[in-house]
Design a protein around this motif. Structure first.
Motif, mmCIF file in Angstrom:
data_model
loop_
_atom_site.group_PDB
_atom_site.id
_atom_site.type_symbol
_atom_site.label_atom_id
_atom_site.label_comp_id
_atom_site.label_asym_id
_atom_site.label_seq_id
_atom_site.Cartn_x
_atom_site.Cartn_y
_atom_site.Cartn_z
ATOM 1 N N PHE A 122 0.844 -1.196 0.000
ATOM 2 C CA PHE A 122 0.000 0.000 0.000
ATOM 3 C C PHE A 122 0.876 1.241 0.000
ATOM 4 C CE2 PHE A 122 0.929 -1.384 4.271
ATOM 5 C CZ PHE A 122 1.360 -0.232 4.901
ATOM 6 N N ARG A 124 -1.019 4.155 1.009
ATOM 7 C CA ARG A 124 -1.770 4.509 2.218
ATOM 8 C C ARG A 124 -2.827 3.440 2.399
ATOM 9 N NH1 ARG A 124 -2.755 8.679 5.648
ATOM 10 N NH2 ARG A 124 -4.843 8.868 6.512
ATOM 11 N N GLU A 126 -6.117 1.514 3.145
ATOM 12 C CA GLU A 126 -7.527 1.884 3.085
ATOM 13 C C GLU A 126 -8.242 1.452 4.360
ATOM 14 O OE1 GLU A 126 -9.345 0.657 -0.558
ATOM 15 O OE2 GLU A 126 -7.685 1.390 -1.777
ATOM 16 N N PRO A 127 -9.403 2.084 4.676
ATOM 17 C CA PRO A 127 -10.093 1.804 5.948
ATOM 18 C C PRO A 127 -10.404 0.327 6.178
ATOM 19 C CG PRO A 127 -10.982 3.792 4.954
ATOM 20 C CD PRO A 127 -10.027 3.201 3.954
ATOM 21 N N ASP A 196 1.840 7.325 4.473
ATOM 22 C CA ASP A 196 1.196 7.851 3.263
ATOM 23 C C ASP A 196 2.297 8.186 2.256
ATOM 24 O OD1 ASP A 196 -0.366 8.929 1.312
ATOM 25 O OD2 ASP A 196 -1.174 10.574 2.519
ATOM 26 N N THR A 220 -4.996 -5.238 1.090
ATOM 27 C CA THR A 220 -4.436 -4.243 0.173
ATOM 28 C C THR A 220 -5.043 -4.507 -1.207
ATOM 29 O OG1 THR A 220 -2.505 -5.681 -0.195
ATOM 30 C CG2 THR A 220 -2.295 -3.968 1.463
ATOM 31 N N SER A 223 -6.908 -2.476 -6.661
ATOM 32 C CA SER A 223 -6.929 -1.110 -7.196
ATOM 33 C C SER A 223 -5.802 -0.259 -6.617
ATOM 34 C CB SER A 223 -8.279 -0.442 -6.905
ATOM 35 O OG SER A 223 -8.531 -0.407 -5.507
ATOM 36 N N GLY A 224 -5.504 -0.462 -5.338
ATOM 37 C CA GLY A 224 -4.421 0.292 -4.722
ATOM 38 C C GLY A 224 -3.067 -0.101 -5.279
#
Length: 271
Positions: A122, A124, A126-127, A196, A220, A223-224
């Motif tokens: 990642f 950042r 994601e939630p 980040d 993860t 798309s990321g």
């Protein structure tokens, strides 16, 4: 057991392979120790000098009971370990949090990076990934060897893969791949949540980069990983179908084949 002082922490590591060959450094993810890379060490030690280690707050490396830190500090730990071992450059392979560490190494210490391989990682988190990783921590305290696949496997791996008895055997027999004390796991998680690696920073990475993702990864998401590959100049991207958060375990043969091709295509040329 081998332990070296790496800057401000003592790091437990495994070094195997050919002493004069190009070094490959494998960096583990959140809570995992060096055994996360057993399949790769066994496959690559005949051609490379392979280094895997326990990040701070995992395995047999130092924990930091009163000290908070960030991913950049863990990147520095890794570089300090390579200094201590006399390695002036390496190919870096990072999984999940280890991939975030590897990104920081490529950005902050580009002269020491022969190539970069980012696995299910990642820029950042994601939630949803954060929520999943929060849940794994308490499970980890209960996950003795024989129960690891039942407790953590369904979160980290694609569900279909858990029907594979070879995979279950790997999880049970490699030691304790999520070998972090609860407090240490939480400190690592806080470092992950702060990270980040912005697009403009990724764009400064000069090392030849291979990005590998699992198409069914919940921690993860695909798309990321695609965004990371798009941000890094000339990065190569490959996704594994029906695969969760650990393609290096779920599809070891194909993963190793892609990694070997990447390493061979980017032999480091000393100045």
């Amino acid at each position: 057991m081998a332990i070296l002082r790496a800057g401000e922490v003592n790091i437990h590591y495994k070094l195997t392979g050919l002493a004069l060959a190009e070094p490959v450094v494998f960096i583990s993810g959140l809570g995992a120790d060096w055994t996360n890379w057993n399949n790769q060490l066994n496959a690559f030690q005949d051609k490379y000098l392979c280094l895997a280690f326990d990040n701070r707050d995992a395995g047999l490396s130092d924990n930091s009971p009163t000290q908070e830190y960030e991913i950049k500090n863990m990147a520095r730990d890794t570089i300090e370990l390579t200094y201590a071992l006399g390695l002036d450059y390496a190919h870096y392979v990072g999984h999940s949090m280890g991939g975030a560490i590897a990104q920081e190494i490529a950005i902050r210490y580009p002269e020491r990076v022969a190539s970069l391989t980012l696995v299910s990682t990642f820029a950042r988190l994601e939630p949803l990934g954060i929520e999943i990783l929060k849940d794994i921590g308490p499970l980890n305290t209960l996950a003795e060897n024989g129960f690891l696949s039942e407790l953590i496997g369904p979160i980290a791996y694609n569900m279909k893969s858990l029907n594979d008895q070879l995979l279950i055997g790997f999880l049970r027999n490699q030691g304790r791949p999520l070998n972090a004390p609860t407090d240490g796991y939480k400190r690592q998680l806080r470092a992950v949540m702060l990270q980040d690696t912005k697009t403009e920073r990724l764009a400064t990475i000069k090392a030849a980069t291979l990005a590998l993702a699992g198409e069914s990864d919940l921690v993860t998401p695909l798309s990321g990983m695609q965004k990371i590959a798009q941000a890094i100049p000339s990065a190569l991207f490959y996704s594994f179908p029906n695969t969760g958060h650990a393609p290096h375990v779920e599809y070891t043969y194909d993963f190793n084949r892609l990694l070997l091709a990447h390493l061979e295509a980017n032999t480091f040329k000393r100045a």
